[in-house]
Design a protein around this motif. Structure first.
Motif, PDB file in Angstrom:
ATOM      1  N   GLU A 150     -20.927 -37.567  12.399  1.00 26.96           N
ATOM      2  CA  GLU A 150     -19.790 -36.679  12.657  1.00 26.96           C
ATOM      3  C   GLU A 150     -19.948 -36.008  14.011  1.00 26.96           C
ATOM      4  O   GLU A 150     -21.049 -35.613  14.405  1.00 26.96           O
ATOM      5  CB  GLU A 150     -19.702 -35.630  11.557  1.00 26.96           C
ATOM      6  N   LEU A 151     -18.839 -35.909  14.738  1.00 19.56           N
ATOM      7  CA  LEU A 151     -18.825 -35.175  15.994  1.00 19.56           C
ATOM      8  C   LEU A 151     -18.217 -33.803  15.756  1.00 19.56           C
ATOM      9  O   LEU A 151     -17.117 -33.698  15.218  1.00 19.56           O
ATOM     10  CB  LEU A 151     -18.010 -35.931  17.045  1.00 19.56           C
ATOM     11  N   LEU A 152     -18.942 -32.760  16.158  1.00 19.29           N
ATOM     12  CA  LEU A 152     -18.485 -31.395  15.965  1.00 19.29           C
ATOM     13  C   LEU A 152     -18.320 -30.700  17.303  1.00 19.29           C
ATOM     14  O   LEU A 152     -19.107 -30.923  18.226  1.00 19.29           O
ATOM     15  CB  LEU A 152     -19.497 -30.603  15.131  1.00 19.29           C
ATOM     16  N   GLU A 153     -17.296 -29.880  17.415  1.00 19.53           N
ATOM     17  CA  GLU A 153     -17.204 -28.906  18.494  1.00 19.53           C
ATOM     18  C   GLU A 153     -17.630 -27.568  17.901  1.00 19.53           C
ATOM     19  O   GLU A 153     -16.980 -27.047  17.001  1.00 19.53           O
ATOM     20  CB  GLU A 153     -15.766 -28.796  19.031  1.00 19.53           C
ATOM     21  N   ILE A 154     -18.733 -27.020  18.388  1.00 21.91           N
ATOM     22  CA  ILE A 154     -19.277 -25.796  17.804  1.00 21.91           C
ATOM     23  C   ILE A 154     -19.427 -24.721  18.875  1.00 21.91           C
ATOM     24  O   ILE A 154     -20.041 -24.953  19.918  1.00 21.91           O
ATOM     25  CB  ILE A 154     -20.652 -26.033  17.145  1.00 21.91           C
ATOM     26  N   GLU A 155     -18.857 -23.563  18.602  1.00 22.47           N
ATOM     27  CA  GLU A 155     -19.011 -22.409  19.489  1.00 22.47           C
ATOM     28  C   GLU A 155     -20.274 -21.646  19.116  1.00 22.47           C
ATOM     29  O   GLU A 155     -20.549 -21.413  17.929  1.00 22.47           O
ATOM     30  CB  GLU A 155     -17.793 -21.498  19.374  1.00 22.47           C
ATOM     31  N   VAL A 156     -21.053 -21.249  20.116  1.00 22.79           N
ATOM     32  CA  VAL A 156     -22.273 -20.480  19.882  1.00 22.79           C
ATOM     33  C   VAL A 156     -21.894 -19.038  19.553  1.00 22.79           C
ATOM     34  O   VAL A 156     -21.273 -18.344  20.366  1.00 22.79           O
ATOM     35  CB  VAL A 156     -23.197 -20.506  21.109  1.00 22.79           C
ATOM     36  N   LEU A 194     -27.695 -22.429  26.047  1.00 29.36           N
ATOM     37  CA  LEU A 194     -26.661 -22.355  25.017  1.00 29.36           C
ATOM     38  C   LEU A 194     -26.156 -20.916  24.934  1.00 29.36           C
ATOM     39  O   LEU A 194     -26.652 -20.104  24.160  1.00 29.36           O
ATOM     40  CB  LEU A 194     -27.233 -22.828  23.682  1.00 29.36           C
ATOM     41  N   ASN A 195     -25.163 -20.629  25.745  1.00 25.74           N
ATOM     42  CA  ASN A 195     -24.678 -19.258  25.884  1.00 25.74           C
ATOM     43  C   ASN A 195     -23.675 -18.887  24.798  1.00 25.74           C
ATOM     44  O   ASN A 195     -22.819 -19.701  24.429  1.00 25.74           O
ATOM     45  CB  ASN A 195     -24.016 -19.075  27.256  1.00 25.74           C
ATOM     46  N   PRO A 196     -23.738 -17.667  24.272  1.00 26.18           N
ATOM     47  CA  PRO A 196     -22.750 -17.199  23.290  1.00 26.18           C
ATOM     48  C   PRO A 196     -21.326 -17.333  23.831  1.00 26.18           C
ATOM     49  O   PRO A 196     -21.067 -17.039  25.009  1.00 26.18           O
ATOM     50  CB  PRO A 196     -23.125 -15.733  23.079  1.00 26.18           C
ATOM     51  N   GLY A 197     -20.430 -17.797  22.982  1.00 25.52           N
ATOM     52  CA  GLY A 197     -19.034 -17.962  23.371  1.00 25.52           C
ATOM     53  C   GLY A 197     -18.716 -19.319  23.960  1.00 25.52           C
ATOM     54  O   GLY A 197     -17.547 -19.683  24.081  1.00 25.52           O
ATOM     55  N   GLU A 198     -19.737 -20.094  24.344  1.00 32.12           N
ATOM     56  CA  GLU A 198     -19.499 -21.432  24.876  1.00 32.12           C
ATOM     57  C   GLU A 198     -19.486 -22.444  23.734  1.00 32.12           C
ATOM     58  O   GLU A 198     -20.117 -22.245  22.695  1.00 32.12           O
ATOM     59  CB  GLU A 198     -20.561 -21.802  25.911  1.00 32.12           C
ATOM     60  N   THR A 199     -18.757 -23.540  23.947  1.00 29.96           N
ATOM     61  CA  THR A 199     -18.571 -24.555  22.904  1.00 29.96           C
ATOM     62  C   THR A 199     -19.218 -25.858  23.335  1.00 29.96           C
ATOM     63  O   THR A 199     -19.075 -26.289  24.483  1.00 29.96           O
ATOM     64  CB  THR A 199     -17.068 -24.779  22.626  1.00 29.96           C
ATOM     65  N   TYR A 200     -19.885 -26.499  22.394  1.00 29.39           N
ATOM     66  CA  TYR A 200     -20.611 -27.731  22.676  1.00 29.39           C
ATOM     67  C   TYR A 200     -20.189 -28.828  21.700  1.00 29.39           C
ATOM     68  O   TYR A 200     -19.840 -28.555  20.549  1.00 29.39           O
ATOM     69  CB  TYR A 200     -22.125 -27.499  22.572  1.00 29.39           C
ATOM     70  N   VAL A 201     -20.245 -30.071  22.182  1.00 27.20           N
ATOM     71  CA  VAL A 201     -20.011 -31.224  21.319  1.00 27.20           C
ATOM     72  C   VAL A 201     -21.372 -31.676  20.794  1.00 27.20           C
ATOM     73  O   VAL A 201     -22.298 -31.919  21.579  1.00 27.20           O
ATOM     74  CB  VAL A 201     -19.330 -32.378  22.081  1.00 27.20           C
ATOM     75  N   VAL A 202     -21.483 -31.776  19.476  1.00 27.29           N
ATOM     76  CA  VAL A 202     -22.750 -32.122  18.837  1.00 27.29           C
ATOM     77  C   VAL A 202     -22.516 -33.276  17.855  1.00 27.29           C
ATOM     78  O   VAL A 202     -21.583 -33.227  17.043  1.00 27.29           O
ATOM     79  CB  VAL A 202     -23.336 -30.913  18.075  1.00 27.29           C
ATOM     80  N   ALA A 203     -23.356 -34.301  17.934  1.00 25.20           N
ATOM     81  CA  ALA A 203     -23.309 -35.408  16.974  1.00 25.20           C
ATOM     82  C   ALA A 203     -24.317 -35.125  15.871  1.00 25.20           C
ATOM     83  O   ALA A 203     -25.482 -34.805  16.156  1.00 25.20           O
ATOM     84  CB  ALA A 203     -23.629 -36.727  17.665  1.00 25.20           C
ATOM     85  N   VAL A 204     -23.874 -35.233  14.619  1.00 24.98           N
ATOM     86  CA  VAL A 204     -24.758 -34.919  13.493  1.00 24.98           C
ATOM     87  C   VAL A 204     -24.625 -35.977  12.401  1.00 24.98           C
ATOM     88  O   VAL A 204     -23.546 -36.499  12.148  1.00 24.98           O
ATOM     89  CB  VAL A 204     -24.454 -33.534  12.892  1.00 24.98           C
ATOM     90  N   GLU A 205     -25.748 -36.274  11.765  1.00 25.56           N
ATOM     91  CA  GLU A 205     -25.721 -37.058  10.540  1.00 25.56           C
ATOM     92  C   GLU A 205     -25.389 -36.117   9.385  1.00 25.56           C
ATOM     93  O   GLU A 205     -25.691 -34.914   9.452  1.00 25.56           O
ATOM     94  CB  GLU A 205     -27.069 -37.743  10.326  1.00 25.56           C
ATOM     95  N   PRO A 206     -24.772 -36.622   8.321  1.00 29.57           N
ATOM     96  CA  PRO A 206     -24.311 -35.735   7.239  1.00 29.57           C
ATOM     97  C   PRO A 206     -25.395 -34.835   6.664  1.00 29.57           C
ATOM     98  O   PRO A 206     -25.132 -33.672   6.340  1.00 29.57           O
ATOM     99  CB  PRO A 206     -23.790 -36.725   6.187  1.00 29.57           C
ATOM    100  N   ASP A 207     -26.620 -35.338   6.545  1.00 34.42           N
ATOM    101  CA  ASP A 207     -27.679 -34.574   5.889  1.00 34.42           C
ATOM    102  C   ASP A 207     -28.096 -33.325   6.671  1.00 34.42           C
ATOM    103  O   ASP A 207     -28.685 -32.398   6.089  1.00 34.42           O
ATOM    104  CB  ASP A 207     -28.917 -35.457   5.665  1.00 34.42           C
ATOM    105  N   VAL A 208     -27.820 -33.300   7.972  1.00 31.42           N
ATOM    106  CA  VAL A 208     -28.273 -32.156   8.781  1.00 31.42           C
ATOM    107  C   VAL A 208     -27.120 -31.331   9.325  1.00 31.42           C
ATOM    108  O   VAL A 208     -27.333 -30.390  10.085  1.00 31.42           O
ATOM    109  CB  VAL A 208     -29.173 -32.631   9.951  1.00 31.42           C
ATOM    110  N   ALA A 209     -25.900 -31.657   8.952  1.00 34.62           N
ATOM    111  CA  ALA A 209     -24.728 -30.969   9.504  1.00 34.62           C
ATOM    112  C   ALA A 209     -24.766 -29.471   9.209  1.00 34.62           C
ATOM    113  O   ALA A 209     -24.494 -28.652  10.095  1.00 34.62           O
ATOM    114  CB  ALA A 209     -23.444 -31.593   8.945  1.00 34.62           C
ATOM    115  N   ASP A 210     -25.118 -29.085   7.983  1.00 33.59           N
ATOM    116  CA  ASP A 210     -25.146 -27.659   7.638  1.00 33.59           C
ATOM    117  C   ASP A 210     -26.207 -26.911   8.434  1.00 33.59           C
ATOM    118  O   ASP A 210     -25.982 -25.778   8.882  1.00 33.59           O
ATOM    119  CB  ASP A 210     -25.399 -27.487   6.138  1.00 33.59           C
ATOM    120  N   GLU A 211     -27.359 -27.533   8.617  1.00 33.36           N
ATOM    121  CA  GLU A 211     -28.434 -26.890   9.383  1.00 33.36           C
ATOM    122  C   GLU A 211     -28.010 -26.662  10.832  1.00 33.36           C
ATOM    123  O   GLU A 211     -28.278 -25.603  11.406  1.00 33.36           O
ATOM    124  CB  GLU A 211     -29.700 -27.737   9.326  1.00 33.36           C
ATOM    125  N   VAL A 212     -27.338 -27.643  11.420  1.00 30.29           N
ATOM    126  CA  VAL A 212     -26.869 -27.507  12.799  1.00 30.29           C
ATOM    127  C   VAL A 212     -25.818 -26.412  12.897  1.00 30.29           C
ATOM    128  O   VAL A 212     -25.836 -25.608  13.835  1.00 30.29           O
ATOM    129  CB  VAL A 212     -26.311 -28.851  13.319  1.00 30.29           C
TER     130      VAL A 212
END
Length: 218
Positions: A150-156, A194-212
């Motif tokens: 899964e590809l996620l866009e996640i804001e710090v 990884l600055n607060p308020g910035e958004t990053y694209v992160v690739a995750v396998e399902p088993d670790v998505a919650d941890e990320v």
């Protein structure tokens, strides 16, 4: 299959998903044909002006041949009946072995049909992803790859464990990788902070998505 930016695409079934697919393809300049068995639906499609319409049951080889599959690049079976989609894709390959087939699955598990179409899609998953994106704040699911990565866009978040740290200083779980910073449009490096308020694209396998998610959001 012909190599061309402008494709000739046959869509079987004109429900909401099938029609939206036709509209998108037409907007992008592709030549679209829709095969629809419901006469009332056919009458409505004529007013759409997005495709050539063939009325009939696409599982009938005589109807399917009307689409001139030898000139078709891609056939997309989009009905809500798995048997119909399977039959249409199988017939299309018999008539035109070089054609690319896309089969809508009504079952979330698609492995059983992978040998019978070039691509298997499950539109309901995309709908569920959109709903989750609307509910969550700071995390947006972009897509699922064929490998279920899964590809996620996640804001710090300000108080997140990774906030203010360089990538090299942060231990991400195996099965995840930070790819890029959305705002700055570049691939990250070990020195990326990884600055607060910035958004990053992160690739995750399902088993670790919650941890990320917890690392970025706290």
């Amino acid at each position: 299959m012909a190599v061309s930016e402008d494709l000739r695409v046959v869509i079987v079934g004109s429900g909401r998903t099938g029609l939206r697919t036709a509209r998108f393809l037409d907007d992008r300049g592709h030549d679209v044909v829709i095969i629809e068995r419901n006469p009332e639906r056919v009458a409505e499609l004529v007013d759409e002006h997005v495709a050539t319409i063939i009325e009939g049951d696409a599982t009938d080889s005589a109807v399917l041949r009307q689409a001139d599959l030898g000139r078709v690049d891609v056939l997309v079976a989009m009905t809500d009946t798995m048997g119909t989609n399977f039959t249409v894709c199988t017939l299309a390959k018999d008539f035109a072995p070089e054609i690319r087939t896309v089969m809508r699955s009504v079952f979330e598990t698609t492995r059983d049909y992978a040998d019978y179409a070039d691509e298997i899609i499950f539109p309901e998953r995309a709908g569920a992803r959109t709903a989750v994106n609307a509910v969550e704040h700071g995390v947006r699911s972009l897509d699922d790859t064929a490998a279920q990565v899964e590809l996620l866009e996640i804001e710090v978040a300000p108080a997140a464990p990774v906030a203010g740290q360089q990538l090299a200083e942060t231990r991400f779980p195996q099965g995840s990788v930070v790819i890029s910073n959305v705002e700055q449009s570049h691939i990250v490096s070990a020195e990326t902070e990884l600055n607060p308020g910035e958004t990053y694209v992160v690739a995750v396998e399902p088993d670790v998505a919650d941890e990320v998610r917890r690392l970025f959001r706290g």
